[in-house]
Write a protein that holds these residues in place. Structure first.
Motif, PDB file in Angstrom:
ATOM      1  N   LEU A 164       1.526  -0.886  -0.244  1.00 23.18           N
ATOM      2  CA  LEU A 164       0.187   0.286   0.123  1.00 23.18           C
ATOM      3  C   LEU A 164       1.003   1.291  -0.125  1.00 23.18           C
ATOM      4  O   LEU A 164       0.623   2.245  -0.509  1.00 23.18           O
ATOM      5  N   LEU A 165       2.325   1.287   0.970  1.00 27.63           N
ATOM      6  CA  LEU A 165       2.866   2.170   0.804  1.00 27.63           C
ATOM      7  C   LEU A 165       3.346   2.508  -0.706  1.00 27.63           C
ATOM      8  O   LEU A 165       3.458   3.853  -1.047  1.00 27.63           O
ATOM      9  N   SER A 166       3.621   1.366  -0.964  1.00 33.68           N
ATOM     10  CA  SER A 166       4.302   1.818  -2.442  1.00 33.68           C
ATOM     11  C   SER A 166       3.604   1.501  -3.209  1.00 33.68           C
ATOM     12  O   SER A 166       4.266   2.860  -4.170  1.00 33.68           O
ATOM     13  N   GLU A 167       2.098   2.300  -3.347  1.00 31.76           N
ATOM     14  CA  GLU A 167       1.431   2.197  -3.907  1.00 31.76           C
ATOM     15  C   GLU A 167       0.813   3.853  -3.907  1.00 31.76           C
ATOM     16  O   GLU A 167      -0.483   4.170  -4.261  1.00 31.76           O
ATOM     17  N   GLU A 168       1.301   4.315  -2.678  1.00 32.90           N
ATOM     18  CA  GLU A 168       1.229   5.795  -2.497  1.00 32.90           C
ATOM     19  C   GLU A 168      -0.607   6.137  -1.783  1.00 32.90           C
ATOM     20  O   GLU A 168      -0.725   6.531  -1.708  1.00 32.90           O
ATOM     21  N   ARG A 169      -0.927   4.545  -1.078  1.00 36.15           N
ATOM     22  CA  ARG A 169      -2.019   4.826  -1.028  1.00 36.15           C
ATOM     23  C   ARG A 169      -1.867   4.661   1.249  1.00 36.15           C
ATOM     24  O   ARG A 169      -2.306   3.874   0.942  1.00 36.15           O
ATOM     25  N   TYR A 170      -1.733   5.762   1.790  1.00 37.87           N
ATOM     26  CA  TYR A 170      -1.355   6.405   2.547  1.00 37.87           C
ATOM     27  C   TYR A 170      -2.468   5.524   4.120  1.00 37.87           C
ATOM     28  O   TYR A 170      -2.114   5.553   5.238  1.00 37.87           O
TER      29      TYR A 170
END
Length: 565
Positions: free
Chosen positions: A277-283
């Motif tokens: 999720l962080l790698s996809e910037e879905r913080y």
């Protein structure tokens, strides 16, 4: 507590991978058989036996080169063997020796099978014998080809769409395709559905390993990753148990497929990993998962994603100012694994170990049912012996080192292969114990090579190195069934090949550097220096990242690839 629940829920389904990978050992077995005859058998004769029924003759028929004399209800006398039959032109009394005229006919009336042990297999279902025998021998290799392709496809999809969705799809696919195999209507549909089953099974195993790695902390990562193999081995033990209880292939397949149905019903509850999720910037989504983890683990002050991101950005900026060359990332390919002689030699050795580990693993497993004695107990023991071998591997890696554990077990497996050749065939128990020892030793080597590979290569090509090694592993799994078929040429040929490969791998491993207690390298130059036994790169250059952020980046750097069976 949260990580433990996620871990055991995920690796539970890994049992289904072990189940489907080895299901063919009983599903595609070839029982004793002879050519069919046009009519009902009234009596049968094998040499001078007093038995008159075919069911009794099977227990006496030890050599496939012999023939059986049968008399039909209309009085015709036939000589039938595995792939030929002939009708006697003279004499109505069934005697075994006959010197009169015979008329030879092809096996156009099907075949008679010994159903005392297996009521039905795919071989008896579609007559995969004689000139169609090669079709039966393609069942396991085509499955392993699906394993190879599935790992590549679903590994890439998991990076794009997320681990959670792929776990949902592949676990459901294992159940659906597993049941569908039992209802296939001919050989070709059977192979196609099994190929799809192999793809989703392999895909699940790849993604599940990455999934649990991203949830488990660094301290427990070695043990957690190694024991994914243990659940795979438990699947092999289930195959032996179900094979003993169910002797009809399609019922056997259904029972194997529903063994992990509970996971299919609850896998939708598994969350996505915060790292993806962080790698996809879905913080926001990552923060929700972290908050759930904190509640489960009774953590009163969960970490904030915004704080972690700011720390990571600061460290990355500091790293760029220290080295201007890192401002533009270079894309690496397979040729970087051969950039100089030291790295090329390392790559060849690592690939050989991956190949040998997979080859030996499946040769010992697939051939266990041909060792004599109780084939169900043999397979069960071959699976059970894996459970302690991974514990030994973990202890050896931490106490002795990666290389110092790998070398003796590779050479030991080669010596065991040679030892088995000198054991007389009538000593079944000794042969089985020796094969268990061989599976144990190759299992230790096979279990630790993934982590060792990740430590041998720098960050910039680590995923590429592990992925290419894993690909060689799958090539070994495709070759293994053909290697087992060489028993028809010489009974010890598979063991000879595995022994040679294991000995060669063990000798070449001596040239690899030890990685225990050494920091991970970042560049190919540092990795080369480690191979030359020079000072650690950490003494020459400051680390690019530190603290909690470095720990997380290291985890992400090693997530690709899998200890694929």
């Amino acid at each position: 507590r949260f990580q433990a629940c996620v871990y055991f829920a995920s690796v539970f389904q890994a049992m289904s991978c072990g189940i489907h990978y080895l299901a063919s050992v009983f599903m595609a077995v070839t029982p004793n058989f002879v050519c069919g005859i046009p009519g009902n058998v009234s009596s049968a004769l094998f040499y001078n036996s007093s038995q008159s029924r075919m069911e009794d003759i099977w227990t006496l028929w030890t050599s496939t080169e012999n023939y059986i004399v049968v008399q039909l209800e209309n009085g015709d006398v036939w000589e039938v063997s595995q792939c030929s039959r002939s009708k006697r032109e003279e004499g109505w009394e069934p005697t075994y020796e006959y010197t009169g005229n015979k008329s030879v006919y092809p096996c156009s009336d099907g075949f008679l099978y010994d159903d005392t042990k297996w009521k039905s297999t795919v071989v008896t279902q579609w007559d995969l014998v004689c000139d169609r025998e090669w079709l039966a021998k393609l069942i396991q290799p085509t499955f392993m080809l699906g394993v190879l392709i599935g790992a590549v496809i679903f590994g890439d999809i998991a990076d794009r769409l997320g681990r959670q969705r792929v776990i949902w799809f592949t676990s459901t696919g294992q159940f659906v395709f597993g049941i569908a195999v039992a209802f296939t209507f001919d050989y070709y549909s059977f192979v196609i559905v099994r190929f799809l089953l192999a793809m989703v099974s392999s895909g699940y195993l790849v993604v599940a390993f990455v999934y649990v790695t991203e949830f488990v902390g660094i301290k427990a990562r070695t043990w957690a990753s190694m024991h994914v193999h243990a659940f795979f081995a438990m699947g092999i033990m289930i195959v032996a148990l179900v094979g003993f209880l169910v002797r009809t292939w399609w019922v056997y397949q259904i029972f194997l497929s529903i063994a992990t149905l509970p996971f299919v019903l609850c896998c939708w509850m598994l969350p996505e990993t915060p790292f993806w999720l962080l790698s996809e910037e879905r913080y926001e989504d990552a923060q929700k998962v972290i908050n759930i983890m904190a509640r489960w683990n009774n953590v009163s002050t969960p970490c904030k994603v915004s704080e972690l991101c700011s720390v990571q950005q600061d460290d990355l900026v500091a790293g760029r100012t220290g080295d201007s060359d890192t401002s533009s990332a270079k894309k690496h390919n397979i040729l970087d694994l051969f950039c100089n002689w030291h790295i090329a030699r390392r790559t060849i050795t690592v690939w050989l170990i991956w190949f040998t580990g997979s080859l030996g693993y499946y040769v010992f497993s697939l051939s266990s049912v041909s060792l004599g004695g109780n084939e169900y107990l043999n397979l069960f023991l071959i699976g059970a012996v894996e459970l302690p071998c991974y514990i030994i591997a973990c202890i050896g890696m931490d106490k002795l080192g990666r290389r110092n554990t790998l070398i003796p077990f590779l050479i030991l497996s080669a010596l065991i292969c040679v030892l088995i050749m000198f054991i007389p065939q009538e000593f079944n128990i000794l042969i089985i114990l020796a094969n268990m020892a061989g599976k144990f030793s190759i299992g230790v080597a096979f279990g630790l090579i993934y982590l060792y590979t990740a430590e041998l290569y720098p960050t910039i090509v680590r995923s590429l190195a592990v992925g290419s090694g894993s690909m060689m592993c799958r090539v070994g799994s495709v070759v293994a069934p053909f290697c087992v078929y060489l028993r028809s040429v010489w009974i010890f040929m598979p063991l000879l090949l595995v022994g040679i490969m294991a000995l060669l791998s063990g000798v070449l491993t001596i040239m690899l550097p030890e990685t225990l207690g050494k920091p991970l390298t970042n560049t190919l130059v540092e990795a080369t220096e480690m191979g030359r036994n020079k000072k650690s790169c950490s003494e020459k250059t400051p680390p690019a990242h530190s603290g909690a952020t470095r720990e997380k980046i290291e985890m992400l750097g090693q997530e690709t690839g899998s200890p694929e069976k």
